[in-house]
Design an enzyme around this catalytic site. Structure first.
Site, PDB file in Angstrom:
ATOM      1  NE  ARG A 118      -3.700   0.128   2.371  1.00 23.15           N
ATOM      2  CZ  ARG A 118      -4.103   0.842   3.428  1.00 23.15           C
ATOM      3  NH1 ARG A 118      -3.654   0.538   4.630  1.00 23.15           N
ATOM      4  NH2 ARG A 118      -4.931   1.853   3.287  1.00 23.15           N
ATOM      5  CB  SER A 119       0.758   4.406  -1.814  1.00 23.44           C
ATOM      6  OG  SER A 119      -0.435   4.878  -1.242  1.00 23.44           O
ATOM      7  NE  ARG A 123       2.698   7.980  -0.601  1.00 20.27           N
ATOM      8  CZ  ARG A 123       1.511   8.504  -0.698  1.00 20.27           C
ATOM      9  NH1 ARG A 123       1.026   9.255   0.260  1.00 20.27           N
ATOM     10  NH2 ARG A 123       0.784   8.279  -1.767  1.00 20.27           N
ATOM     11  CB  THR A 143       4.229 -15.609   0.592  1.00 19.13           C
ATOM     12  OG1 THR A 143       3.864 -16.885   1.104  1.00 19.13           O
ATOM     13  CG2 THR A 143       5.536 -15.181   1.243  1.00 19.13           C
ATOM     14  CG  LEU A 144       1.894 -10.083   2.235  1.00 24.14           C
ATOM     15  CD1 LEU A 144       1.285  -9.121   3.240  1.00 24.14           C
ATOM     16  CD2 LEU A 144       1.453  -9.726   0.816  1.00 24.14           C
ATOM     17  CD  GLU A 145       8.548 -13.096  -1.711  1.00 25.22           C
ATOM     18  OE1 GLU A 145       9.053 -12.336  -2.541  1.00 25.22           O
ATOM     19  OE2 GLU A 145       8.308 -14.288  -1.926  1.00 25.22           O
ATOM     20  CD  GLN A 164      -2.632  -1.151  -3.350  1.00 23.92           C
ATOM     21  OE1 GLN A 164      -3.768  -0.712  -3.330  1.00 23.92           O
ATOM     22  NE2 GLN A 164      -1.572  -0.388  -3.579  1.00 23.92           N
TER      23      GLN A 164
END
Lengths: 204, 250
Positions: A118-119, A123, A143-145, A164
């Protein structure tokens, strides 16, 4: 290539053709994406005495009958932690953490998913590094890396929305002989080399 | 207790075991007050288990423990710390009946889901053990159940309560699709419709799926480990759902 908008996402989710579950807030469905939350397992990638990742080891273990040892060998660079809700884990600058999504995904054969950070979090330096593609017919957690590209550690809590997923319609036949991570319940290390890579990798 | 152990109604395995003890030790086996207390502790643990986790506890008790007791009447004279499996099983069957949990939640109108649930209950309630192993009468157990439920009462939803029929059907239906069994839909504008499902209810659905799976048509056929993991994942997701419901932030 057609990206699914909010209306089509809701329609498919309600029909059960697409599953991203559970969705816990109305805001989780954006104009053309669905926010994903962090689950309760973290695999922290550690050096732990390894000098480098080398596909030669993968080739050797694939040909070994000692499958248990091979499995251990593949996993030795990851430390697994279970993180309860309301507990944090820190992603330090330059480190990589694999986490599952809280949501269970099930894609039909005509959709392809792309996962990004997500932006807001991007940031802060949080990058969802790779494996952004979720193939048609996939089922399981994503899986989120997570990598921290910033200057200071980032604290994350299970249940937070950090990623997202957007879906595009796929045309034509999508059948494929088994992906590596179908029906995944939590992150695990993948194969850095497969049989068709072996001709290009020396034996030792 | 000693009269009961030595009664003519005792199972032949028990008679053989007591005879072997007497032959080996030169005196008859004596069941002590301490042995009795240990048995009661185990039986009370089973009682708490089934009142907390409902029929799912009983299903696990039967599926995991029964195979470990090829001789379900054995009292293990060398160390009689646990009551014979037959006594424990019979007590759980009685508790199912006195609580009314022996009746399916679903109805015939629910088709295959009802058949699957009936199959699961049949698996639990099957009791071919000798009457000798009936340790309590129903009135004893009603008093015990009421006593434990009184302990649970101040803690709200701690004890098992059956889920509603539509909820159960939905949970099982999700398992037939290879999804964690939770109740989390969205309405037409994308607002989540979340339901608090108790752990015991999730596990109940899991056991109905597993025991009755041959009656359930589905997109996937799950093995036991995957069924177990999907239920485990559902419990984790349910926790998040409950935090959301408590906070009221959907």
């Amino acid at each position: 290539m057609t990206m699914l908008g909010r209306g089509e996402l809701i329609r498919r989710l309600r029909e059960g053709n697409l599953v991203v579950s559970p969705l816990l807030s109305k805001a989780q469905i954006g104009s053309a994406s669905i926010d994903l939350r962090i689950g309760n397992v973290v695999l922290m990638v550690r050096a732990r005495g390894s000098s480098h990742v080398d596909p030669v080891a993968a080739k050797r273990s694939a040909s070994s009958r000692k499958s248990h040892e091979a499995e251990l060998g593949r996993q030795q660079k990851h430390e697994r932690y279970e993180i309860p809700f309301h507990s944090k884990f820190l992603v330090h600058p330059g480190s990589l953490a694999l986490v599952p999504t809280l949501e269970w995904l099930q894609l039909p054969d005509d959709l392809h998913g792309s996962v990004t950070a997500r932006s807001t979090w991007a940031r802060e330096g949080l990058s969802i590094a790779t494996a952004t593609f979720i193939e048609p017919r996939y089922q399981g957690i994503a899986t989120l890396e997570l990598a921290n590209m910033g200057q200071i550690p980032i604290a994350l809590y299970p249940g937070m929305r950090v990623a997202q997923i957007a879906f595009v319609r796929v045309e034509g036949q999508t059948a494929r002989i088994g992906g590596q991570f179908r029906m995944s319940f939590e992150p695990r290390q993948g194969r850095v080399a497969d049989k068709d890579d072996f001709p290009f990798i020396p034996s030792s | 207790m000693n009269a009961w152990l030595n009664s003519t109604a005792a199972h032949q395995d028990v008679k053989n075991e007591l005879a072997a003890y007497a032959a080996q030790n030169g005196r008859p086996f004596v069941f002590t007050k301490e042995n009795r207390e240990l048995w009661l502790i185990e039986l009370i643990c089973d009682l708490f288990g089934v009142l907390l986790f409902g029929p799912a506890f009983f299903a696990a008790h039967r599926a995991y423990l029964q195979p470990l007791h090829p001789s379900p009447y054995t009292i293990k004279t060398a160390q009689p710390t646990h009551p014979p499996f037959a006594i424990r099983h019979k007590m759980l069957v009685q508790i199912m009946r006195v609580t009314g949990w022996d009746v399916p939640i679903t109805s015939a109108a629910d088709g295959a889901f009802h058949i699957a649930e009936t199959e699961m209950l049949r698996f639990l309630l099957d009791d071919t053990y000798d009457q000798w192993s009936r340790f309590f009468d129903d009135a004893d157990l009603r008093r015990a159940v009421a006593g434990v439920q009184k302990i649970f009462a101040p803690h709200g939803s701690l004890g098992y309560a059956p889920i509603n029929p539509a909820g159960l059907v939905k949970l099982i239906e999700r398992l037939t699709r290879g999804l964690p069994p939770i109740l989390a839909d969205i309405d037409q504008d994308g607002t989540p419709q979340l339901t608090d499902v108790r752990i015991s209810q999730t596990l109940y659905a899991g056991w109905v799926y597993w025991i009755g799976r041959q009656h359930l048509a589905g997109a996937v056929t799950l093995d036991f480990l995957t069924t177990n993991r999907l239920c485990d994942h559902a419990l984790l997701q349910q926790r998040a759902i409950n935090y959301t419901l408590i906070a009221g932030v959907t």
